[in-house]
Structures are given as C-alpha cells and as structure tokens.
Design a protein around this motif. Sequence first.
Motif, mmCIF file in Angstrom:
data_model
loop_
_atom_site.group_PDB
_atom_site.id
_atom_site.type_symbol
_atom_site.label_atom_id
_atom_site.label_comp_id
_atom_site.label_asym_id
_atom_site.label_seq_id
_atom_site.Cartn_x
_atom_site.Cartn_y
_atom_site.Cartn_z
ATOM 1 N N CYS A 1 -3.144 -5.850 -7.726
ATOM 2 C CA CYS A 1 -2.651 -4.996 -8.754
ATOM 3 C C CYS A 1 -1.752 -3.786 -7.818
ATOM 4 O O CYS A 1 -2.440 -3.153 -6.921
ATOM 5 C CB CYS A 1 -3.808 -4.096 -9.387
ATOM 6 N N ARG A 2 -0.698 -3.192 -8.209
ATOM 7 C CA ARG A 2 -0.068 -2.021 -7.638
ATOM 8 C C ARG A 2 -0.869 -0.717 -7.510
ATOM 9 O O ARG A 2 -0.700 -0.149 -6.576
ATOM 10 C CB ARG A 2 1.235 -1.846 -8.469
ATOM 11 N N CYS B 1 -0.689 -7.903 -12.178
ATOM 12 C CA CYS B 1 -1.747 -7.901 -13.275
ATOM 13 C C CYS B 1 -1.157 -8.946 -14.344
ATOM 14 O O CYS B 1 -2.020 -9.484 -15.103
ATOM 15 C CB CYS B 1 -2.065 -6.512 -13.882
ATOM 16 N N CYS C 1 -4.865 -2.071 -12.909
ATOM 17 C CA CYS C 1 -4.299 -1.352 -14.168
ATOM 18 C C CYS C 1 -3.773 -2.138 -15.467
ATOM 19 O O CYS C 1 -3.713 -1.556 -16.500
ATOM 20 C CB CYS C 1 -3.131 -0.416 -13.678
ATOM 21 N N GLY C 2 -3.814 -3.510 -15.277
ATOM 22 C CA GLY C 2 -3.482 -4.364 -16.245
ATOM 23 C C GLY C 2 -1.930 -4.218 -16.877
ATOM 24 O O GLY C 2 -1.698 -5.053 -17.665
ATOM 25 N N GLU C 3 -1.301 -3.422 -16.156
ATOM 26 C CA GLU C 3 0.219 -3.256 -16.633
ATOM 27 C C GLU C 3 1.053 -3.791 -15.696
ATOM 28 O O GLU C 3 2.216 -3.934 -16.115
ATOM 29 C CB GLU C 3 0.395 -1.689 -16.801
ATOM 30 N N CYS C 4 0.785 -3.841 -14.167
ATOM 31 C CA CYS C 4 1.846 -4.188 -13.301
ATOM 32 C C CYS C 4 2.210 -5.507 -13.446
ATOM 33 O O CYS C 4 1.568 -6.334 -13.944
ATOM 34 C CB CYS C 4 1.550 -3.525 -12.126
HETATM 35 ZN ZN LIG Z 1 -1.834 -3.673 -12.085
#
Ligand SMILES: [Zn+2]
Length: 338
Positions: free
Chosen positions: A103-104, A95, A89-92
């Motif tokens: 990644c979550r 990441c 996701c690039g956000e968690c």
């Molecule tokens: Zn992630």
Amino acid sequence: MKAIVIEKPGEINIIDREIPNITTNQVLIKVKAAGICGSDVHIYHGKNAFATYPRVVGHEFVGEIVKIGKDVKGFQEGDRVAVDPVVSCGECYPCKIGRHNVCRNLQVMGVHMDGGFQEYVAVEYQQLYKLPENIPWEIAATVEPFSIGAQVAHRGRLSASDTVLICGAGPIGLIILQVAKMKGAKVAILDIVETRLKKAKELGADKTINGKEKNITEAINEFTNGEGVNLIYEATGNKNILQTCIRELPSPAGRIVVLGFTTDELSFRQVDIMSRELEIIGTRLNNHRFAEVIEWFKQNRVQQKEIITHTFPFEKAKNAFKLNDEKPEEVFKIILTF
Ligand SMILES: [Zn+2]
Ligand SMILES: NC(=O)c1ccc[n+]([C@@H]2O[C@H](COP(=O)([O-])OP(=O)(O)OC[C@H]3O[C@@H](n4cnc5c(N)ncnc54)[C@H](O)[C@@H]3O)[C@@H](O)[C@H]2O)c1
Ligand SMILES: [Zn+2]
C-alpha cells in the motif's frame, strides 16, 4: 501498563502508559508473547529507513482479546489471536489490485505505528486471526515470521520442481528453508555462521555452503551440474551477495526474490537478465497469509521450535536485545513473554 519503548536509536526503556482506548471497530488485546525480529533490532540501531521515534516496536505478537468494540464481527472476549501487523488504506492502486502489503500509505505496527511490545494493544478486528487452543503462546508468536515464508513462496512461485538457493540462514532463511522443503524443492543454503548452517542441515537442507570457506559460484555449479539454480532467495541483506545472485547463479528462466532492504546501489549487466529471461522479484511483509500459516501450524507441517533459541520475560527486553547483538552464533529467535 508497561510498554517497551525505543526512545531514539540505542535507547530502550520500559515505561508506564495508560491502557489504550478502543474504537468501535477495534479489540483490546492482552499481549502474551512477541518475537524479536531483525527489523526491531534495526530500529533499535537507527538503521530502519521506515521507522520513526519514539516507537513501541514488535510486529510478531499474539494475545487474548479482553475487550470488544461494538462493531467487531466474528470475535469475542477470551479468543486467542495472532495479529497481522500490516495496515493499509484500501484506496490506492496496490490495495485495489489485492496487494495491500505494498500500500502507498502502508502502516506497519511496530514500525510506522506502535506495535506489540506492550501489555495491552488496540487492534482493528480485520487484522485478527484465531489461534487453536493447543498452540502455546511462544510458538504462536512465530506465525508472522512464517507468513514471510508463505509470502515468498507465492512471490517466487516455489514448487517441487525447483532447485533453490537460500542466501542467509538467519530466522527468515531457516523459515524459507522449511517452506521450500515442505513444497518438495531441492535446497541449498548459504551463510557464514557455522551453527546456522548446522541448523539448516538438521532442517533438511540438501546442501549447505559456508561463504567464508567456499566460492559460491563453484558450489552452485557442483550442486546443479552447471545448470544454475531456478529460484534464489536473497535473505542476507548483503548487496554483494545479490549482485552475485544476478550475475552468476541463476539458470535460464530463473527467479530471484529479494528480501533485504539496504539502500546501496549495485551493478549488473542488462544482458545477464535479458538473455536468461531472469525475473527479479521484490517481496514485502505478507499479503493475507496468516490463515495459510495457521493451517500449517495445525497440521504440524513446520518446526517452529527449531528457530526459537531463547525466551525472556518482557521486563528483561534490554538483556534480550543485547544478547541478540552479541551472540549471532547462539541466538536465532528470542521470544518475549508478557
Ligand atoms: Zn493502499
Ligand atoms: N522483505 C521482507 O518482508 C522481510 C521480512 C523479514 C526480514 N527481511 C530481511 O531478510 C533478511 C533476513 O532476515 P533475518 O531475520 O533472517 O536476518 P539475520 O540478520 O538474522 O540473517 C541474515 C543471515 O545472513 C548471513 N549473512 C550475512 N552476510 C552474509 C554474507 N556475506 N554471506 C553469507 N551469509 C551472510 C548472516 O550470518 C545471517 O545468518 C534481512 O535482510 C531482513 O531485513 C525481509
Ligand atoms: Zn519480523
């Protein structure tokens, strides 16, 4: 186009589907070869906790780009590519700290979303790695399993000064063995299937241990003069083996890298971890290791052919899964060609 679908546990079919549309960020790949992995087999048998059905499996696949989205950078039609199946996701938290493989919101192609056992597949261009012209498709399909070898080497801080035990001489254990020998370590490997141990010997194992014939702890004491092994890879997926690894086999300051993913609970003593400052290290998939592996392939540093025992046209996928179940002493890795 045709796709190999696991409709539900135990049922595999080849169906007709529309060729997928691509977004502006994606390419369309004409799949050329794909490896059957233990995880595909687990999904087939309903034993993978992460998978949902129906599912087009396959996360070890390579092919040729036949169509390009308008925002794709660095690739063109005709490029030969390997696809990293890890989508994050690039956000968690993981990441953000550069550990996108845990990644979550992890989505793995062929597990959480449809994978490579189909004639065409749409993929984000960030997942692609260019393959050199001279690597045959069947060989290239092993980039992903070798990326597991690269990942576990990093996770375990594998180095030439290590005495290593690899539990399990399946395709993954045999890949870890190749990586460990490439790094210059001294390696023992454990299995219960003699043909797999024989292959391990050919690939340079310093000692092979048949767990059916020999007490593992005794064998490791002999191998290390009572010192214990510095680095252990648990790649059998058997909880009793992991338990023995923690309790009896490591040297002080040893590391134990866990690859298997059963949901069984196991018991061990706190003091065995505390007194020796053991590290128990998880490892999952790969964290951007494809480029490193393709470099090994270019420099002929690994022997991919040694783990490929069979090649089937994808139309015979049912037979391939059947053979894989029935003949563990003969089958290491099967490649499907498209
Ligand atoms: Zn992630
Ligand atoms: N963490 C990850 O990212 C990751 C990636 C790939 C595979 N895996 C896991 O790694 C493991 C190895 O993968 P593989 O594809 O080589 O699987 P595999 O099933 O082909 O190999 C396992 C090997 O362990 C041996 N074995 C089983 N029980 C044993 C026992 N009690 N004593 C000694 N040997 C025993 C088997 O004979 C076999 O050769 C599996 O558990 C798989 O799920 C993890
Ligand atoms: Zn795999």
